[in-house]
Write an enzyme that holds these catalytic residues in place. Structure first.
Site, mmCIF file in Angstrom:
data_model
loop_
_atom_site.group_PDB
_atom_site.id
_atom_site.type_symbol
_atom_site.label_atom_id
_atom_site.label_comp_id
_atom_site.label_asym_id
_atom_site.label_seq_id
_atom_site.Cartn_x
_atom_site.Cartn_y
_atom_site.Cartn_z
ATOM 1 N N ILE A 32 46.382 50.719 53.892
ATOM 2 C CA ILE A 32 45.289 50.258 53.028
ATOM 3 C C ILE A 32 44.218 49.495 53.821
ATOM 4 O O ILE A 32 43.084 49.366 53.373
ATOM 5 C CB ILE A 32 45.867 49.386 51.873
ATOM 6 C CG1 ILE A 32 44.936 49.383 50.680
ATOM 7 C CG2 ILE A 32 46.173 47.974 52.339
ATOM 8 C CD1 ILE A 32 45.561 48.810 49.415
ATOM 9 N N ASN A 88 56.793 46.742 63.685
ATOM 10 C CA ASN A 88 56.814 45.286 63.759
ATOM 11 C C ASN A 88 58.161 44.788 63.254
ATOM 12 O O ASN A 88 58.698 45.307 62.264
ATOM 13 C CB ASN A 88 55.667 44.696 62.931
ATOM 14 C CG ASN A 88 54.329 44.899 63.609
ATOM 15 O OD1 ASN A 88 54.224 44.815 64.831
ATOM 16 N ND2 ASN A 88 53.296 45.194 62.830
ATOM 17 N N GLY A 94 54.302 39.632 63.382
ATOM 18 C CA GLY A 94 53.377 39.678 62.249
ATOM 19 C C GLY A 94 53.844 40.591 61.138
ATOM 20 O O GLY A 94 53.067 40.923 60.237
ATOM 21 N N HIS A 101 58.960 50.249 58.546
ATOM 22 C CA HIS A 101 57.856 51.199 58.558
ATOM 23 C C HIS A 101 57.341 51.386 59.972
ATOM 24 O O HIS A 101 57.388 50.473 60.790
ATOM 25 C CB HIS A 101 56.723 50.760 57.625
ATOM 26 C CG HIS A 101 56.252 49.354 57.842
ATOM 27 N ND1 HIS A 101 56.945 48.262 57.377
ATOM 28 C CD2 HIS A 101 55.170 48.854 58.495
ATOM 29 C CE1 HIS A 101 56.300 47.150 57.711
ATOM 30 N NE2 HIS A 101 55.221 47.483 58.408
ATOM 31 N N HIS A 103 54.023 52.416 62.121
ATOM 32 C CA HIS A 103 52.572 52.614 62.109
ATOM 33 C C HIS A 103 52.228 53.725 63.092
ATOM 34 O O HIS A 103 52.683 53.693 64.238
ATOM 35 C CB HIS A 103 51.838 51.359 62.597
ATOM 36 C CG HIS A 103 52.012 50.127 61.768
ATOM 37 N ND1 HIS A 103 51.012 49.642 60.948
ATOM 38 C CD2 HIS A 103 53.047 49.268 61.637
ATOM 39 C CE1 HIS A 103 51.434 48.522 60.360
ATOM 40 N NE2 HIS A 103 52.667 48.274 60.768
HETATM 41 P P1 AMP Z 1 53.360 45.088 59.015
HETATM 42 O O1 AMP Z 1 52.440 43.978 59.446
HETATM 43 O O2 AMP Z 1 53.943 45.841 60.169
HETATM 44 O O3 AMP Z 1 54.398 44.607 58.031
HETATM 45 O O4 AMP Z 1 52.433 46.145 58.293
HETATM 46 C C1 AMP Z 1 52.249 46.203 56.920
HETATM 47 C C2 AMP Z 1 51.097 47.160 56.689
HETATM 48 O O5 AMP Z 1 51.083 47.515 55.334
HETATM 49 C C3 AMP Z 1 49.720 46.548 57.028
HETATM 50 O O6 AMP Z 1 49.087 47.338 58.034
HETATM 51 C C4 AMP Z 1 48.983 46.618 55.682
HETATM 52 O O7 AMP Z 1 47.615 46.927 55.818
HETATM 53 C C5 AMP Z 1 49.747 47.700 54.948
HETATM 54 N N1 AMP Z 1 49.706 47.622 53.499
HETATM 55 C C6 AMP Z 1 49.871 46.524 52.730
HETATM 56 N N2 AMP Z 1 49.796 46.846 51.428
HETATM 57 C C7 AMP Z 1 49.561 48.181 51.374
HETATM 58 C C8 AMP Z 1 49.366 49.116 50.316
HETATM 59 N N3 AMP Z 1 49.394 48.746 49.025
HETATM 60 N N4 AMP Z 1 49.143 50.407 50.631
HETATM 61 C C9 AMP Z 1 49.098 50.802 51.925
HETATM 62 N N5 AMP Z 1 49.283 49.970 52.974
HETATM 63 C C10 AMP Z 1 49.504 48.673 52.702
#
Ligand code: AMP
Ligand code: ZN
Length: 114
Positions: A32, A88, A94, A101, A103
């Protein structure tokens, strides 16, 4: 599904996302708040909180996540130019969402890993 888990809700369709790929084991969707022109998240369908809570039974699943990310990178034309896969893990990284997940970022020159 784990209650109050953002990515479980996305997998279930309870929270909207831009879905990129889905099979019985993983789902991929657009981040997002992308940090690169291509930024896709690949998540297991079944909740795993952290890499550190995964075990040997998840080896194939985690490998599958990487291959799915590679195929998405290829589809988006960044496989040869290059991309990065990032997991992460924990506060210093962070990590913001406690559902494992991967990235996939690409589409620009990525700086050194901090
Ligand atoms: P992390 O910091 O590795 O936990 O990454 C979490 C990721 O989830 C971040 O890059 C956010 O931008 C992404 N994120 C958070 N909420 C959403 C959402 N509703 N849809 C898609 N991505 C999201
Ligand atoms: Zn979850």
């Amino acid at each position: 599904m784990t209650a109050d888990c953002l990515f479980c809700k996305i997998v279930a369709g309870d929270i909207p996302s831009t879905e990129v790929y889905r099979d019985d084991r993983v789902m991929a969707f657009e981040d997002i708040s992308p940090s690169a022109p291509q930024h896709v998240l690949v998540v297991p369908v079944a909740h795993i909180t952290f890499l550190r809570t995964a075990d040997e039974s998840h080896e194939s699943l985690i490998g599958h996540m990487a291959l799915v990310a590679d195929r998405i990178a290829a589809e988006r034309g960044v496989q040869s130019s290059g991309f990065r896969l990032t997991i992460n893990q924990g506060p210093d990284s962070g990590q913001a969402v406690d559902h494992l997940h991967l990235h996939m970022t690409g589409g620009r020159k990525l700086g050194p890993i901090a």
